[in-house]
Design an enzyme around this catalytic site. Structure first.
Site, PDB file in Angstrom:
ATOM      1  N   PRO A  21      37.497  39.781  38.302  1.00  0.00           N
ATOM      2  CA  PRO A  21      36.326  40.467  38.836  1.00  0.00           C
ATOM      3  C   PRO A  21      36.611  41.827  39.448  1.00  0.00           C
ATOM      4  CG  PRO A  21      36.944  38.617  40.235  1.00  0.00           C
ATOM      5  CD  PRO A  21      37.755  38.504  38.971  1.00  0.00           C
ATOM      6  N   ASN A  22      35.714  42.740  39.143  1.00  0.00           N
ATOM      7  CA  ASN A  22      35.675  44.110  39.681  1.00  0.00           C
ATOM      8  C   ASN A  22      36.764  45.024  39.124  1.00  0.00           C
ATOM      9  OD1 ASN A  22      33.413  43.601  41.424  1.00  0.00           O
ATOM     10  ND2 ASN A  22      34.808  42.358  42.658  1.00  0.00           N
ATOM     11  N   ARG A  29      36.960  52.489  41.906  1.00  0.00           N
ATOM     12  CA  ARG A  29      36.951  51.468  42.965  1.00  0.00           C
ATOM     13  C   ARG A  29      38.080  51.741  43.969  1.00  0.00           C
ATOM     14  NH1 ARG A  29      39.078  45.232  42.293  1.00  0.00           N
ATOM     15  NH2 ARG A  29      38.535  44.572  44.404  1.00  0.00           N
ATOM     16  N   TYR A  34      43.659  51.272  44.829  1.00  0.00           N
ATOM     17  CA  TYR A  34      43.931  50.869  43.444  1.00  0.00           C
ATOM     18  C   TYR A  34      44.297  52.026  42.512  1.00  0.00           C
ATOM     19  CZ  TYR A  34      41.887  46.528  45.128  1.00  0.00           C
ATOM     20  OH  TYR A  34      41.631  45.387  45.845  1.00  0.00           O
ATOM     21  N   ASN A  85      45.660  39.112  36.244  1.00  0.00           N
ATOM     22  CA  ASN A  85      45.208  39.654  37.521  1.00  0.00           C
ATOM     23  C   ASN A  85      43.857  39.020  37.781  1.00  0.00           C
ATOM     24  OD1 ASN A  85      44.374  40.984  39.767  1.00  0.00           O
ATOM     25  ND2 ASN A  85      44.768  43.050  38.994  1.00  0.00           N
ATOM     26  N   ALA A  88      39.907  38.805  43.151  1.00  0.00           N
ATOM     27  CA  ALA A  88      39.643  38.001  44.349  1.00  0.00           C
ATOM     28  C   ALA A  88      39.780  36.491  44.090  1.00  0.00           C
ATOM     29  CB  ALA A  88      38.259  38.316  44.894  1.00  0.00           C
ATOM     30  N   GLU A 109      51.613  36.546  37.367  1.00  0.00           N
ATOM     31  CA  GLU A 109      50.529  37.019  38.236  1.00  0.00           C
ATOM     32  C   GLU A 109      50.709  38.528  38.449  1.00  0.00           C
ATOM     33  OE1 GLU A 109      50.299  34.844  41.932  1.00  0.00           O
ATOM     34  OE2 GLU A 109      48.989  36.354  42.834  1.00  0.00           O
ATOM     35  N   HIS A 111      49.111  42.192  40.293  1.00  0.00           N
ATOM     36  CA  HIS A 111      48.196  42.897  41.208  1.00  0.00           C
ATOM     37  C   HIS A 111      48.574  44.367  41.261  1.00  0.00           C
ATOM     38  CE1 HIS A 111      46.564  39.138  42.621  1.00  0.00           C
ATOM     39  NE2 HIS A 111      47.806  38.703  42.752  1.00  0.00           N
ATOM     40  N   ARG A 118      48.121  43.464  52.954  1.00  0.00           N
ATOM     41  CA  ARG A 118      46.746  43.876  53.281  1.00  0.00           C
ATOM     42  C   ARG A 118      46.104  42.891  54.263  1.00  0.00           C
ATOM     43  NH1 ARG A 118      43.834  44.945  47.725  1.00  0.00           N
ATOM     44  NH2 ARG A 118      42.195  45.599  49.182  1.00  0.00           N
TER      45      ARG A 118
HETATM   46  C1  DQA Z   1      43.866  42.690  43.338  1.00  0.00           C
HETATM   47  C2  DQA Z   1      44.083  42.231  44.771  1.00  0.00           C
HETATM   48  C3  DQA Z   1      42.997  41.253  45.189  1.00  0.00           C
HETATM   49  O1  DQA Z   1      43.182  40.863  46.543  1.00  0.00           O
HETATM   50  C4  DQA Z   1      41.626  41.912  45.060  1.00  0.00           C
HETATM   51  O2  DQA Z   1      40.613  40.980  45.374  1.00  0.00           O
HETATM   52  C5  DQA Z   1      41.402  42.521  43.739  1.00  0.00           C
HETATM   53  C6  DQA Z   1      42.489  43.281  43.128  1.00  0.00           C
HETATM   54  C7  DQA Z   1      44.913  43.760  42.921  1.00  0.00           C
HETATM   55  O3  DQA Z   1      45.051  43.984  41.729  1.00  0.00           O
HETATM   56  O4  DQA Z   1      45.526  44.387  43.777  1.00  0.00           O
HETATM   57  O5  DQA Z   1      40.315  42.476  43.187  1.00  0.00           O
HETATM   58  O6  DQA Z   1      44.047  41.583  42.473  1.00  0.00           O
END
Ligand code: DQA
Length: 170
Positions: A21-22, A29, A34, A85, A88, A109, A111, A118
């Site tokens: 998501p997102n 964003r 990011y 990835n 959230a 995994e 990120h 954070r």
């Molecule tokens: C994320 C880190 C997560 O905590 C966050 O909710 C994201 C992006 C990252 O790529 O740093 O959506 O996965």
């Protein structure tokens, strides 16, 4: 001379990269966290790195938890490994953890940020326990490092099983 194609061509290892998501909003964003690179640009860089590594990567993004679960469940039909990835959902999704546990595939995994540095609610990953490793904190580069890692892992796994077949009881 013409390139070898068809049955005699060696099949490339297929890797699936899932973004949650997102992450379709990357570029605009929270760029201070990011970066300014878009997901499309990251995917293009992944495709190039895959070529160098001699593997194929398929990249997908969704905002829906169930879709990620579906993709992970279907992945063994075509793919040898996963990059994930989960955005959230990383911090909340038992369903994604279970899907990863249920599949035979190794997963890295990924990120862009380093969630552990954070907010406290990002410190715990629900999915880490079902992954072979994690790359975080390197912006879009995290995806590329994760691809390097999964390709290396898969190559070593194939090498080890070939070795065992050649030297049983070793
Ligand atoms: C994320 C880190 C997560 O905590 C966050 O909710 C994201 C992006 C990252 O790529 O740093 O959506 O996965």
């Amino acid at each position: 001379m013409a390139k070898t194609t068809g049955r005699s061509a060696k099949k490339k290892m297929q890797i699936l990269c899932i973004s949650g998501p997102n992450l379709q909003l990357l570029g605009t964003r929270e760029p201070e966290i990011y970066g300014r690179e878009t997901l499309r640009e990251i995917h293009a860089r992944l495709a190039k790195r895959a070529e160098t590594l001699g593997v194929d990567v398929t990249c997908k993004q969704t905002n829906h938890e169930g879709t990620i679960v579906d993709w992970i469940g279907d992945a063994p039909k075509k793919f040898a490994g996963l990059l994930l990835n989960a955005g959230a959902f990383t911090h909340t999704s038992l369903a994604i953890f279970d899907a990863l546990k249920a599949t035979s595939l190794p997963c890295v995994e990924v990120h862009l940020s380093n969630p552990e540095a954070r907010e406290a609610y990002r410190a715990a990953s629900k999915i880490a326990g079902a992954c072979i490793g994690k790359v975080s904190g390197f912006g879009g580069e995290s995806y590329l490092l994760a691809l390097d890692g999964i390709a290396l892992h898969l190559r070593n796994t194939v090498r080890a099983s070939t070795q065992n077949a050649l030297e049983p009881g070793r």
